[in-house]
Design an enzyme around this catalytic site. Sequence first.
Site, short mmCIF file in Angstrom:
data_model
loop_
_atom_site.label_atom_id
_atom_site.label_comp_id
_atom_site.label_asym_id
_atom_site.label_seq_id
_atom_site.Cartn_x
_atom_site.Cartn_y
_atom_site.Cartn_z
CG ASN A 145 -2.08 -0.93 1.13
OD1 ASN A 145 -2.37 -1.48 0.07
ND2 ASN A 145 -2.78 -1.13 2.23
NE ARG B 162 -7.55 -2.25 -10.63
CZ ARG B 162 -6.52 -1.45 -10.90
NH1 ARG B 162 -5.51 -1.94 -11.60
NH2 ARG B 162 -6.51 -0.20 -10.49
NE ARG C 240 -2.40 5.50 -10.80
CZ ARG C 240 -3.31 6.29 -10.27
NH1 ARG C 240 -4.00 5.89 -9.22
NH2 ARG C 240 -3.55 7.48 -10.78
CG HIS D 100 -13.89 2.30 -11.83
ND1 HIS D 100 -14.67 2.34 -10.69
CD2 HIS D 100 -12.78 1.59 -11.49
CE1 HIS D 100 -14.06 1.70 -9.71
NE2 HIS D 100 -12.93 1.22 -10.16
CE1 TYR E 67 -8.95 -7.16 -3.31
CE2 TYR E 67 -10.04 -5.71 -4.89
CZ TYR E 67 -8.89 -6.14 -4.26
OH TYR E 67 -7.69 -5.57 -4.58
NE ARG F 169 -10.50 -0.64 1.70
CZ ARG F 169 -10.73 -0.50 0.40
NH1 ARG F 169 -11.80 -1.04 -0.13
NH2 ARG F 169 -9.92 0.18 -0.37
CG HIS G 267 -13.97 -3.40 -3.70
ND1 HIS G 267 -14.51 -3.66 -4.94
CD2 HIS G 267 -12.99 -2.49 -3.91
CE1 HIS G 267 -13.87 -2.95 -5.86
NE2 HIS G 267 -12.95 -2.23 -5.27
#
Length: 732
Positions: free
Chosen positions: A90, A421, A451, A481, A514, A610, A638
Site C-alpha cells: 500500500n 481488471r 493503473r 470503471h 474482496y 473503509r 469493497h
Amino acid sequence: MSADGVVTSPTAGATELIEAPAIEPFHEPDDGRAATEEIALEDLPPLPDDRFQNRELSWLDFNRRVLALAEDEHQPLLERMKFLAIFASNLDEFYMVRVAGLKRRREMGLSITSADGLTPSEQLAMISTMTQELVERHGRCFTESVLPELGRVGVRIVRWSDVRSEDRERLGTLYTDKIFPVLTPLAVDPAHPFPYISGLSLNMAIIVRDPVSGVERFARLKVPNNVDRFIRVTEGKSDDKVEFLPLEELIAAHLAQLFPGMQVVEHQVFRVTRNADLEVEEDRDEDLLQAMERELARRRFGPAVRLEVARSNGTRIQDLLTTEFDVAPRDVVDVTGLLDLSSLWQLYGLDRPSLKDAPFVPATSPAFAEGETPKSVFARLRDGDVLVHHPYESFATTTQRFLEQAAADPRVLAIKQTLYRTSGDSPIVDALITAAEAGKQVVALVEIKARFDELANISWAKALERAGVHVVYGLVGLKTHCKIALVIRQEGSELRRYCHVGTGNYNPKTARIYEDLGLLTADPGIGADLTDLFNVLTGYSRQTDYRNLLVAPHSIRSGIIRRINREIEHQRAGRGGLVRLKMNSIVDEQVIDALYRASQTGVRVDLTVRGICAIRAGVPGLSENITVRSIVGRFLEHSRIFHFGGGGPEGEEYWIGSADMMHRNLDRRVEALVRVKDRAATGRLDALLTTQARDDVRRWVLGPDGWSQAPVGEAGVDVQEEILRRGLPRGE
C-alpha cells in the site's frame, strides 16, 4: 480515434449489433416531495472552513488500521505477516502516485491547496513525518513481535552469521551455481556514471578499497528479482521446522567473489520508489494503445520520490545515494530490519494451516442451487432479480456462470461487457473469446488505463481482437470503471436482455478476497439502460438520463445530493430522514457538505468507509448526527451501497455500484449505480448495513479527534467471520 473522441479497435463496428427494442429515455419525475439540489437552508449555521480532513493523511490513517491488524496478537501469525506485506505494498503505491503527484505540483509552482487548506509542500512535510512513524512501527512489529513468534513455531528468518557450517557449504554452492552468474556489479567512476536504478528493485550499495593505492570506489549491485527473496536453509520439504535466509544476506556473504583483489569496506541495502503516474495526452495521440505502450516504457524512468535504506551506522553511502537520486532528506526512510516486506507473501504460502485463517469454500447462491439439475441463469432471472454477495457466495457459480452460459447458449446473439481488471488466466476473457468464435457479436470495453494493470489489459485487448471481439478502449479523458455486462438473447419472437451490474471487477481471484455485490437481472428497464450506456461507450450517443441508473460523470453526484436533500425534506416534514452509505472512500466536498447539512437538520447519517474519509464526524453543530466506522479485516470491504430511507417504505431507495464519493469517480470516470428494487435483494442490503453497524462489531470509529478502535482488543464480533458462518438474512 473518432473525431468525437471515442477510441475503438480497427475492427470495432464492422458488424452492426442486434439490439432489443428500445425503451423511451427516462427523466426522474418530480413527485412534489422530491427536493432538488437547491433547497432552502438559510436557517442553518454556516459551514466552518476547517470541515474537511486532509485526503492524504486520511489515507495514511487507513494504512495505520492495516498495520494494527498486523500488530494484533489475536490474529493468526501468518495473517499478521500478510498484513505486514499489504501495508508495505500500500505504501509503495501511495508514494508512486499520491506523493509523486504532490511533488509534481510543487515543482511546477502550483499553489493549489487541498480542501483543508494545505499547500503541496505542507502536505509533503506532514506525510514525511507520519510515514516515518508508521515505518518505525512496521519494522518493530516485524522484528520484535512477528519474527520471534515465528521462531517459536518453527519458522525462522536468519542472518548469515546464524547459518550452520554444514548449511553454509550447500548455500555457497547454490550461490555459485544459481545466483553469481546473474549478478552484475556496476562501478561508479568518471568512466562509469551512476547507473539507472529501477523503481522498487532491491539493491546493494558497496564501497570497495584498492589495497595497493588505498583508493575507495563505489559500486551498485541489483539483487535479482527472478530468484526467491527468501532462500530455504533447511533441506527437505516440511514446513514444520524451516529456516530462511534473505537473498541479500547470501549475496553479502560472498561479495568478495564479485570484487577479487579488492577489499569490501561496507555495503548497504537500498530501494528507490519512482513516480509511476502516467500522463497520456489522449486528445493528441491518434492511437491510444500505442500511446499507452509508449508511456509505460517511460514509467520506469520516472523521478525518484522516496529512498529507503536499511539502517546502518555509516552515513557515507546514504549521503551519496541522496545526492545521486536528488531526494530531500525527508524523502529518505530509514528502515529497521528488512527492506520491502511486501516479499513476505512468499512465506505466507507456507503449508501451516494452523497459522492462518480457517479456509472456506464460497457457497453457491441458493438462487442457482435448486436440485441436482439447477435452472439455467436465464430461467432463474426470468423469475426475478438475484443479488450476489462475494466472497461469501461463489463468483464462479454466479457471475462467471452467467457469462459462460451466455457464451455457450446458441440463442444468445450478443454480449457486451466492461473489463477494468481481471485475472491472469481469466475465464471471463475465455468466455468472451468462445462467444466470438461461435459467431456471437461480442463487445469488450477494455480499460487500458487501469493503473498498474495497463500491460495486462493491453495484452487482453489484443487477444480479444484476434478472436474477433469488437474491442473498445473507452472515452477520451475518462476511465471506464463501471462493472456492467449485457447479454441479448432470442426468445421466441422477442429479444430479451439479461444484465449484471456490480461493485467489483470481473476477476475470479480477487472475488475470493474482496467483499463485493452484484445484481443479476432481466428487468427490461435496466436492460434498456445498459443498452443506452454501451452506446455511449462505443458510439456517438450523448445520453445522460437513465431509468434505473445513475451514471458519472453526469448524474451520480447530483443524484446522490438530490436524494440527501430529499431526506432533509423528510426530516423537516416529520417523516424522519435516514442516509446510510457504504463505500471505500469519501472525499467529494459537495457530497460531504450535503451530509453536513443533513446532520444539522437532524437526519441520521450512517457511514461505513473503509479507506479515505475527508468528513469530520461527531463535531457539535456540524456533524453530531453523523456516524462513521471503518471495517478492516480478512476481506477487503469493497462494495458500495447507498440507502435513502426516510419517508417510509414507499419512498426509500437502495443503490449499488462502482463509484466512491471521490472527484476521480464522479468527474473523471464512467461509473454506474443501479437501483435495487427487488424486496429480497433490498432486504439483504438492509441486513448487511444493519449488521455492520451493530455496537458489538469490531470496528474503527471516527470521532472529532480521529479514529479509535471499538470494542478494544479481542472483545467484539468479527463481522466478516460471522457472515461466513451464518450468512445474512435473505430478506422477504
